[in-house]
Design an enzyme around this catalytic site. Sequence first.
Site, PDB file in Angstrom:
ATOM      1  N   HIS A 253      -3.687  -6.506  -3.023  1.00  0.00           N
ATOM      2  CA  HIS A 253      -2.633  -5.651  -2.475  1.00  0.00           C
ATOM      3  C   HIS A 253      -1.393  -6.469  -2.125  1.00  0.00           C
ATOM      4  CE1 HIS A 253      -1.641  -2.169   0.521  1.00  0.00           C
ATOM      5  NE2 HIS A 253      -0.545  -2.851   0.249  1.00  0.00           N
TER       6      HIS A 253
ATOM      7  N   GLU B 159      -2.465   3.530   7.800  1.00  0.00           N
ATOM      8  CA  GLU B 159      -1.576   2.446   8.222  1.00  0.00           C
ATOM      9  C   GLU B 159      -0.653   3.008   9.313  1.00  0.00           C
ATOM     10  OE1 GLU B 159       1.456   1.311   5.398  1.00  0.00           O
ATOM     11  OE2 GLU B 159       1.751  -0.662   6.306  1.00  0.00           O
TER      12      GLU B 159
HETATM   13  N1  ADE Z   1       5.742  -0.246   0.392  1.00  0.00           N
HETATM   14  C1  ADE Z   1       5.847  -1.558   0.558  1.00  0.00           C
HETATM   15  N2  ADE Z   1       5.110  -1.960   1.605  1.00  0.00           N
HETATM   16  C2  ADE Z   1       4.514  -0.863   2.116  1.00  0.00           C
HETATM   17  C3  ADE Z   1       3.628  -0.626   3.178  1.00  0.00           C
HETATM   18  N3  ADE Z   1       3.186  -1.614   3.976  1.00  0.00           N
HETATM   19  N4  ADE Z   1       3.244   0.633   3.414  1.00  0.00           N
HETATM   20  C4  ADE Z   1       3.675   1.631   2.640  1.00  0.00           C
HETATM   21  N5  ADE Z   1       4.504   1.455   1.614  1.00  0.00           N
HETATM   22  C5  ADE Z   1       4.923   0.219   1.342  1.00  0.00           C
HETATM   23 ZN    ZN Z   2       1.193  -1.904   0.875  1.00  0.00          ZN
END
Ligand code: ADE
Ligand code: ZN
Length: 319
Positions: free
Chosen positions: A8, A189
């Site tokens: 990732h 997240e």
């Molecule tokens: N695009 C780049 N980084 C990201 C992240 N941490 N969360 C969601 N979209 C992203």
């Molecule tokens: Zn990401």
Amino acid sequence: MRPKAELHCHIEGAVAPELARAQAEKYGVDLTGVLDGEGYVWRDFTGFLACYDRVAGLFRSEEDYALLAETYLTGLAEAGAIYSEIIVSPDHGARVGLGPNAYLAGLAAGIGAARDRTGIEGRMLVTGIRHLGAEAVVAAARFAATRPHPLVTGFNLAGEERFGRVADYARAFDIARDAGLGLTIHAGELCGAASVRDALDHVRPARISHGVRAIEDAALVERLADEGVVLECCPGSNIALGVFPSFAGHPLRALHDRGVKVTLNSDDPPFFHTSLAREYAVAAEEMGFSRGDIDGMTRTAIEAAFVEPSVKARLLSSL
Ligand code: ADE
Ligand code: ZN
């Protein structure tokens, strides 16, 4: 050095400040408000996305993208990585007038050059951008489903997680799944456990990008463990964005100990003052993982990699 693997990392989020400065010079772009002596300038997730888009705009040709991928992956290999999946965004290529095939061709050339120099294996996951809306994400999935390049092996959904509902994007994932692509989705997240449950129910992904806020729901943690869904954890990113207050308070340890398959990743490393090597070091030094635990996470990453079985077998045998 013990081997590392990464599932990732957003390629537009992997631009080292010195490369951004060189590209800005090349195109006569003023980086005030984007990059200063301390690093990239942003205050919250919305500001981060805006800064990220400005940095992405410094890459405008196939050659620029080749340089970016080669630079990132060569550095990663020098830090011990044997495998990397980069998240690629044809929508970002389109913003600078670069067609999706040229965008991928540039990145693939960079992946090939890094492999020739260091041996690192790289693959690409096409991502849709959630806040561009469901139709744009379906278009990204349709493009990925044409299997535009052999190094494109998966599909992701990134961007503003608070925009829309997971169900709105199910059709895009159906298209990607039918094309045989590996599936992963940003969830858990910025949004809580419900977003992870929605991702499992509507997308049925093999992996979840982040997923760490599943920790808010014990039954969901058990489900992740039972179903063997792999979390692409990015602790440094989570701390930088304020998702958790500290490494000590990060749920990586609890998820691991409750049997969830977890891996270590850098997300957008220079934006978050991190790197894959730092994530590995922090896991050992600040989160109390043993060398065996960490090697296990590397193995989990290779086992969950969206890569052909023959390459996977070779990578596993090299661990
Ligand atoms: N695009 C780049 N980084 C990201 C992240 N941490 N969360 C969601 N979209 C992203
Ligand atoms: Zn990401």
